[in-house]
Every structure is written in C-alpha cells, then in structure tokens.
Design an enzyme around this catalytic site. Structure first.
Site, PDB file in Angstrom:
ATOM      1  N   ILE A 118       0.822  -1.213   0.000  1.00 39.63           N
ATOM      2  CA  ILE A 118       0.000   0.000   0.000  1.00 39.63           C
ATOM      3  C   ILE A 118       0.855   1.261   0.000  1.00 39.63           C
ATOM      4  O   ILE A 118       0.428   2.304  -0.522  1.00 39.63           O
ATOM      5  CB  ILE A 118      -0.950   0.009   1.216  1.00 39.63           C
ATOM      6  CG1 ILE A 118      -0.183  -0.030   2.527  1.00 39.63           C
ATOM      7  CG2 ILE A 118      -1.931  -1.165   1.137  1.00 39.63           C
ATOM      8  CD1 ILE A 118      -1.052   0.196   3.760  1.00 39.63           C
ATOM      9  N   CYS A 145      -2.025 -12.275   0.494  1.00 40.78           N
ATOM     10  CA  CYS A 145      -0.913 -11.327   0.474  1.00 40.78           C
ATOM     11  C   CYS A 145      -0.303 -11.337   1.874  1.00 40.78           C
ATOM     12  O   CYS A 145       0.031 -12.409   2.379  1.00 40.78           O
ATOM     13  CB  CYS A 145      -1.372  -9.945   0.024  1.00 40.78           C
ATOM     14  SG  CYS A 145      -2.814  -9.309   0.902  1.00 40.78           S
ATOM     15  N   GLY A 202      -4.291 -10.057   3.828  1.00 38.43           N
ATOM     16  CA  GLY A 202      -5.437 -10.611   3.123  1.00 38.43           C
ATOM     17  C   GLY A 202      -6.609  -9.661   2.975  1.00 38.43           C
ATOM     18  O   GLY A 202      -7.710 -10.116   2.668  1.00 38.43           O
ATOM     19  N   ARG A 251      -8.255   3.090   5.032  1.00 36.03           N
ATOM     20  CA  ARG A 251      -7.733   3.361   3.691  1.00 36.03           C
ATOM     21  C   ARG A 251      -8.304   4.651   3.088  1.00 36.03           C
ATOM     22  O   ARG A 251      -7.620   5.352   2.341  1.00 36.03           O
ATOM     23  CB  ARG A 251      -8.051   2.188   2.763  1.00 36.03           C
ATOM     24  CG  ARG A 251      -7.417   0.865   3.193  1.00 36.03           C
ATOM     25  CD  ARG A 251      -5.905   0.914   3.105  1.00 36.03           C
ATOM     26  NE  ARG A 251      -5.306  -0.361   3.492  1.00 36.03           N
ATOM     27  CZ  ARG A 251      -4.718  -0.573   4.667  1.00 36.03           C
ATOM     28  NH1 ARG A 251      -4.657   0.400   5.567  1.00 36.03           N
ATOM     29  NH2 ARG A 251      -4.197  -1.749   4.953  1.00 36.03           N
ATOM     30  N   CYS A 282     -40.737 -18.725 -81.158  1.00 36.08           N
ATOM     31  CA  CYS A 282     -40.262 -19.361 -82.391  1.00 36.08           C
ATOM     32  C   CYS A 282     -38.771 -19.643 -82.393  1.00 36.08           C
ATOM     33  O   CYS A 282     -38.249 -20.224 -83.353  1.00 36.08           O
ATOM     34  CB  CYS A 282     -40.608 -18.478 -83.587  1.00 36.08           C
ATOM     35  SG  CYS A 282     -39.785 -16.862 -83.567  1.00 36.08           S
ATOM     36  N   CYS A 341     -40.420 -12.159 -80.245  1.00 35.36           N
ATOM     37  CA  CYS A 341     -40.299 -11.300 -81.412  1.00 35.36           C
ATOM     38  C   CYS A 341     -41.648 -10.634 -81.707  1.00 35.36           C
ATOM     39  O   CYS A 341     -42.662 -10.943 -81.065  1.00 35.36           O
ATOM     40  CB  CYS A 341     -39.817 -12.098 -82.619  1.00 35.36           C
ATOM     41  SG  CYS A 341     -40.943 -13.414 -83.121  1.00 35.36           S
TER      42      CYS A 341
END
EC number: 3.1.3.95
Length: 894
Positions: free
Chosen positions: A342, A403, A406, A449, A824, A845
């Site tokens: 930290i 860590c 924790g 913190r 035709c 035609c």
C-alpha cells in the site's frame, strides 16, 4: 411523551443552522439534500463559494465544482491568495481570492470541516438518513435489495457447491468469535472440523483462515482466500493448516466427481457433517471406499498465489509472517506476483495526482505518466487475476490467494478474477454482491484506507486500494464494452461515494464494526442509488450473450488513463451554456443546434464549416460520423433478465476486416478506433426523483435557475458519457418511429375494414358508386411505411385467404440475356425488336407477341401486349357472377 429515541425528531438530533452569508445579496447556490444545511456562503475571485455540512460548492463563470467534504484530503494556501484543495480521488481544485484575509478564513473553515471525525455520528450519512426517514420519502429504497441481504446462501446455491459430499458451511465464526474481520459463515471442506479451523486460525495472520469464496460451475475448481502463514524466522509449520490446504484440492475433486456420478447414476456416497469426521476418518474413507477408487479421484495441483514478491514474503518472516514452504504443502505450487504494497501504491497515486494538476499539455506527458508507475500497477493486477482465471477455467486447478494480511491485494485479485470468470458479476446486481462479499464481508479497511474513520489521522494507513480495483474494472469495460450491464457513470459514482460518506456502505473497517454500530439501520445504502432500475447506469451496448470468460490484454500499452476520474476537467461535467445544449432530437434540424468544439487539423483549415456541410446533407441526424443515419443501427437483443427493451450491438460492428469478430472486440474497435465525440453536459431524463434525496424546505432561499441541471440526486455533478447518451437518443428515436408506424398501421387497417364493409353493402345494391371508388389521398401515408414495419404488428386473423397465383410476382426476363425469341426461337439481331409479354414476362419477337388484351392480375386494365399463349389463356371465359351489378365498379390503386 415517551422517553425513547423514537419520539425524538430528526431536527432535534441533527438540527439545521442558518447560513453565514459574507454578503447579504448571496443565496445558497444549490438544492440541499435532506439533513444538509449550508454553513457559509461567500465570494471568491470570479466565483461563488459555499460550504455545507456535506459538500464544498464553488460556482465559477463557466463551470461548477461540487465536492463532498470527506473527499478532500488536504487544503493549503499558495501564493497568499490561492486556496489549493487536494482530493482523495486525484482531483485538485484551485480557488483564487481577492484578499489574503479571505483566503485564510476559508482555509480555516475547510480545515475544520474535512478532518476525520472524533465520533462516527459526525459524518453526514447519519443526518441524511434520519431526515429522509422523517420526511417519509425514503421508504425501503435506503435498504439494499434481497440479493444483497441473502447473498451468501444465494451464492452457494447459484455456484452449485456440493454441500452433501464435498463442502460444508461452518458457523465457527458466529458472533465473530474466531476472526473479527471475517464473515460469520465460512465455506470449508466437509471433513474439516471446527477444532482444526481453530488451530489453523492460530497459524494464519489475523486469524484469517483459508475460506472458499468461488466455485467454477463447469470445472468445479474453487478460489479461496486467507492471510499469510505465520512462519517467522523459526520456520514454524502447522499440520492442520497443511491438511486444510490439501483438503481444498481434494474437495474440488470430490465435488466434480460427485456431480458426474450423480448425472451418470453411479455415485451416491455422502460425507457426513465435518464435526463427525476426523482426519483419520477422511484418510480411511479415501483409501477404503471402492466408489472413490473406481472414480479415480485425483486432486489437481493447487495453486497458491502470493501477491507479494518473494523478497517481501521472506522479509515478512522478521515480523512473524512468511509464506508457504513447498516441501510442507505437497501437491501445491507457490507463485509470487511481485505486487506493490500500500505504501508504494500510495506514492504512485500521489505522483499521478501531481501530474494531473500540471499544465494541460506538457511536452513530456507520456514519459511523466510512465514514471508514476500507475498503469504498471494496474497491468500487474490484471496479470495476477488472469493467472487465477486460467488456472480455474483452463487447467481446472483450485487457487488459494493471499498477500500479507489478506484485506488489500487479496480482494483485488479475487474480485477481479470473479469478474473475468462469471458473467453474473458483470451485471449490476452481481457487481453489488461482489463488492459486498469480497470487500465488505472479508474486512477491507475502508475507514483506514479512505481516511474517514474515527481519528483516522495516520496517513500511512491511507491508500486508494478500492479505487485501483475500480480502475481495473474500467479497463475491462473499455476492452469489452458489451459485457458489462453497468456503464462508466456507475463506476464514477462508486468512486465518489467510497469517500463521500453520504451512504453508510463503506463506513468502518469490518462487518463486525458496522453491526456493532448499527450502521445498516442508521444510514442509507449506496445500492439504493446504484440500483438496476436506474437507467442512467445501464450500458446501452450490454449483451447477455457476450463472452462468458474474459481474457483481457494486460500490457501497459493497452491500458488508458481513467480521465473521467483523474482528469475531470477533460470530461464533460459542468460546461458553459453553449456546450450544455443537448443533442438534437430525432427529426429536428441540426442547423439550429450548436456545433460545439471541434479540433482543427492540418488537413482541413475550416473543420467546423465542413461539418456544417455534412449536417446539411443529413437533416434528420446529428453529425456523428461513427453512427450512420439509419434507424437500423439498432436491433433487439434479449438479455433475459430485464423486461425493458435493451439495446444491442450496432450493425456497423458486425464485421471486422471481413472476418467474424467477437461481440465486444467489434464494438471496441468501432467505438475506440477512430471515434471522436465532444460531449455536452445535459440533464439526464432518467433521474430517479422518487428516491427523495433532493428536498429543499419551503423556507430555504429559491434555488437559482439551472442549478439542478448540473447535479444528480446525490447532490454531486452529473457524469456524461457521450456514447451512452447518443445511444439513448437513438433508442428513443427508434421507439418514436415504431410508435408512429404502429399508429399508421392501425389507421390503415381501420380504413381498409371500413371500405371492405362499404364494398359489401354496395354489392348488395344498398349504396351507390361513390362508396367503392375512393381517392388516392385516402391512403396517402408515408412512403415505404409498411415495408419498415415488422410483420409481428399484424395479427394472423386479420388476413384473408387469397389465391397463390395472385400473390406471385411476374419476373421479367432481362433484355440483355435474351438471344432468341421464346416462342419461335428465332435469333434477335439489329432489325428484330424484342418485346416482353406483360403476363408471363418472357421475351418474344414481334410476330409472336402481337396481341393486346387487359391483364387484371398485373393491374393492367387497358389492353397490353402479350404472347399468343397468354392471349388464349386470358381469353378463356370467366365463370358468371351470381350478383348482377347495375353499374361497373370503379377502382383505384395506390
């Protein structure tokens, strides 16, 4: 009256006081929240400054600064006349005064207001809740939802823990008698007894034993968390701790095997309560059970992820800590991530804050940003979480994370890994459960913190751990824009209210402290604001069918600075009046709207004028090159959970480089590659006013115009996301067009029904010719309106059965493909002309196509050229009608 707290009113417990006005003509420049009262209102140089029991408000000519008092970290006077305010979320505010005496007076006022409280009841969250309840405008919205209240049992059931064979819920921490920073209910292997857990607690730092917090529903692998083992220089070891760690891997194997066995009907063995099984019982059951032998349960190698570096872990042995020795933990692998503590994170954040307060465009910005190491820390945290994800999802391995204590780096890794693994935690509801579980229940020290605990004067305990984790979630949002139900505004609000103390969610250091002080009963929950029903926090690009497991790119070069938090001046919050104008509504003329700021480039000297030309070509849409003017930009996606219409991926993100890309990557490329949007701060139309947060009494001074337009329901500045705002406008325009088309279709059907009824009456000889002949203007609707309507708007019962021949469309044979006569078979040349038969569409035609006759099937009621075959077919006598008409019916078509 009765002598009880229920009879005492909020204005008696938390009385309001009249403001001290430096000038008589001043007034409170903002709407006050419930329980909030303004203490001071004065003038600074070119600004109005006010301070209340909740916030500091500075109104400049072109911007507004609105900061909760507990968000302020330090205040100092610079250059005699300037007050320099540093905030805990990286913002820095400068306010210039005309005299030195004014600056010192406001410095004194602020210094007394933002310091940590001597009693927790001094925080604003307590009067805010009391006044809200008294006004009866709060109701149940102060409370978090049921999904938060009953999160533990819901999560155990949702993740599919086998609580009969592999796992059990231990109540050893009932009333927090084992560990004060852990929840009361813990998930452990079924054969581990409470006595063994007590022995393990004596060996782990702060008695934070390994507890399971997540199970992968497909692989059965779990994630557990704990504190460091107290090995010390003497190299202590604990047999119960070693057995518990190995049992976690064995329980995963039993869990996955029992699920397979139950599905195949071949495994029915059940373990009893953990209190009835000893270590010897478990070993014998594993060796003597024929069922286990036939299933060949082999636990996979457990990964122990230590967030620290190996050097830091060894150095902790001098303080009584340490790390697991691989020789003592067989079938385990220990990996050290080398994440900073930290103190290093705090130093990095201070460097970042100093950098963000410098001149807007320093020449060495990128190198200075690199020197802060903030993005490097984010990259390392993402890599650690991705390592856990790969172990659980790909390798089917259980993971144990810790860590030192924790409660800092451990929740960062575990919570981020759960976001990557489980789509549920990427929803608003799931994210709330995640924060409550991993951060609040397992004892992250928010009071220390964040610095808002009682007498929390120790600066060495302060660190933006939770803010760093939210920054990583924001990085995931940028890489996977379709995978999160919440948007960036949701995270920005969460950052603000981590420190604001408007809500009681983040007060105290543990759940035990919050229960002892009855925080939940006396304060509001932040989830009452950040709830799923608040559409302001919904991500319009969210799709529940996006990737299940996210694999982000963790390199520093792929990470971006979170400007909405660290550089709020570059994010649209409270701009001037010109830039505060909203985007034009669908169908409005964009020429009447302000263009806003546009960057001037070398390739085009007058870019705003060029944009005006582009706007003139598309009169129905604002000039945003990333969004095409078609309403087909949006197509529906069903998210399954919400009944509201959700917005899915735009079609312009459907393909990337000609290949099919994943949903999130497509929109990421489309929205982040070349998109430049200049947002305008607007007042949100989706504000949840029924929450009752804003409430000015009748005796308060009248609020100035546009004061409310810049503030949200929590009294803080609105956060505007240009992309989300534009998507909401597109969705609103799409809804308006759908409603208009529905009305047109209903009108058309009503007209058709009326004319059909009139035609039937006319056939019976009751009405005249004018009934069946109606003008074309009767059907003068918008062109192509029916072609854009979904067929779902029409009922099947409203259609009449027609001949299949009547529904077929004649396809004319192309001229350039006809080399000879269809009749035709004589070849065509320069002197022989080609003729299409109007009935069959073939090319003949002149001699084979010399007859003319009406073709009613093609709406040709005048004699038209047809071939000989069609002529003879059309000349066939029609069956006589039973009804004799006096006069022919005239018809018109649209």
């Amino acid at each position: 009256g009765q002598q009880s707290l229920e009879c005492i009113q909020a204005n008696q417990i938390f009385p309001r006081k009249p403001p001290v006005l430096d000038d008589e003509d001043l007034q409170v420049p903002y709407p006050e929240l419930h329980g909030e009262y303004t203490k001071y209102v004065g003038r600074a140089e070119d600004a109005i400054i006010a301070m209340s029991s909740y916030r500091l408000h500075i109104k400049f000519k072109e911007s507004v600064v609105n900061v909760p008092l507990q968000l302020i970290e330090s205040v100092e006077c610079r250059d005699m006349f300037q007050m320099h305010i540093t905030c805990k979320d990286c913002k820095v505010i400068r306010c210039q005064f005309s005299t030195f005496e004014q600056c010192q007076e406001w410095l004194k006022r602020l210094s007394a207001a933002f310091r940590p409280p001597s009693q927790i009841e001094e925080l604003f969250s307590f009067p805010f809740h009391a006044w809200c309840v008294e006004k009866e405008q709060h109701g149940d919205l102060c409370r978090p939802g049921d999904h938060v209240m009953s999160r533990f049992h819901n999560e155990v059931e949702r993740m599919g823990f086998d609580t009969l064979n592999a796992w059990r819920v231990s109540e050893i921490n009932n009333k927090y008698k084992l560990c004060s920073s852990y929840p009361q209910l813990l998930l452990v292997p079924a054969w581990i007894t409470d006595k063994e857990l007590e022995n393990v607690a004596a060996f782990r730092s702060w008695k934070r034993i390994p507890a399971v917090v997540y199970r992968h529903q497909s692989t059965g692998a779990v994630i557990a968390r704990c504190g460091q083992p107290e090995v010390s220089w003497w190299g202590w070891r604990n047999a119960d701790d070693e057995h518990l760690v190995q049992s976690i891997a064995r329980a995963c194997a039993v869990d996955s095997s029992s699920c397979k066995g139950v599905s195949n009907g071949s495994f029915s063995h059940e373990y009893t309560n953990g209190a009835d099984l000893s270590d010897v019982d478990f070993d014998s059951s594993m060796t003597n059970s024929s069922e286990v032998e036939t299933l060949a349960i082999q636990p996979r190698k457990l990964l122990i992820l230590d967030a620290r570096s190996y050097a830091a872990a060894v150095a902790n042995r001098a303080k009584g800590g340490g790390c697991e020795c691989p020789e003592y933990y067989p079938n385990c692998e220990v990996v050290f991530m080398g994440m900073a503590n930290i103190h290093s994170i705090r130093k990095s954040f201070q460097s970042l804050r100093f950098l963000c307060t410098q001149m807007p465009d320093p020449a060495n910005w990128l190198s200075a940003l690199e020197s802060t190491k903030w993005l490097q820390h984010l990259s390392l945290l993402l890599k650690a979480s991705l390592l856990v994800v790969n172990a659980v999802n790909r390798d089917h391995r259980p993971v144990l994370v810790h860590c030192s204590d924790g409660w800092d780096r451990t929740p960062q890794i575990v919570a981020l890994a759960k976001v990557l693994l489980d789509p549920y935690y990427r929803t608003i509801e799931g994210f709330q459960v995640l924060v409550e579980t991993e951060w609040l229940d397992f004892g992250h020290k928010f009071a220390d913190r964040c610095g808002h605990g009682e007498n929390a004067e120790d600066l060495n305990e302060r660190c933006p751990v939770f803010l760093q984790w939210l920054d990583c979630v924001h990085q995931l949002q940028r890489q996977f824009p379709c995978s999160f139900e919440f948007n960036e505004a949701f995270l920005v609000k969460l950052v603000q209210h981590t420190y604001s103390c408007l809500f009681g969610t983040f007060l105290c250091n543990s759940r035990k402290e919050r229960e002892d002080r009855h925080i939940q009963e006396r304060t509001c929950s932040v989830w009452s604001l950040l709830r799923a029903a608040n559409r302001s926090f919904k991500n319009m690009l969210y799709s529940s069918h996006s990737e299940t497991v996210l694999h982000p790119v963790c390199h520093v070069r792929n990470l971006l600075l979170w400007t909405a938090v660290y550089l709020p001046s570059s994010s649209p919050t409270t701009p001037s009046d010109d830039s505060c104008a909203p985007y034009p509504a669908p169908g409005a003329n964009p020429e009447d709207q302000p263009l806003g700021r546009r960057p001037k480039t070398r390739s085009f000297d007058n870019l705003p004028s060029a944009c005006e030309l582009n706007i003139g070509n598309t009169p129905k849409r604002p000039s945003l090159s990333a969004f095409p003017p078609s309403t087909d930009l949006l197509h529906p996606v069903c998210n399954g959970d919400s009944p509201d219409l959700e917005l899915s991926t735009p079609q312009w993100a459907a393909r990337t480089n000609g290949e099919r890309a994943t949903l999130s990557r497509q929109v990421s490329l489309a929205s982040c590659g070349s998109l430049t949007l200049h947002a305008r701060g607007t007042c949100s139309h989706h504000r949840c006013l029924h929450l009752g947060f804003l409430g000015r009494p009748s005796f308060s001074p009248p609020e100035p115009p546009s004061a409310r337009s810049h503030l949200d329901d929590d009294g803080l500045t609105l956060h505007t996301d240009a992309i989300q705002q534009r998507l909401r406008q597109i969705e609103a325009g799409h809804q308006l067009e759908v409603e208009a088309l529905k009305r047109q279709v209903q009108e058309l059907w009503s007209r058709l029904e009326s004319h059909q009824a009139s035609g039937m009456l006319r056939l019976n000889g009751d009405m005249g010719d004018e009934v069946t002949s109606f003008a074309d203007s009767d059907f003068n609707l918008e062109p192509n309106c029916l072609s854009r309507c979904s067929t779902e708007l029409f009922s099947e019962a409203s259609w009449e059965q027609v001949d299949k021949q009547d529904t077929e469309v004649t396809r004319w044979y192309p001229d350039h493909l006809a080399a000879q006569c269809y009749g035709c078979e004589r070849g065509f040349w320069l002197a022989t002309r080609k003729h299409h038969c109007r009935n069959c569409g073939n090319v003949f035609c002149g001699s084979c196509c010399d007859q003319k006759i009406p073709v009613p099937s093609q709406q040709l009621f005048e004699p038209s050229r047809v071939c000989k075959s069609c002529y003879s077919n059309l000349q066939a006598p029609a069956p006589p009608l039973n009804i004799e008409l006096d006069e022919p019916i005239t018809a018109s078509s649209n």
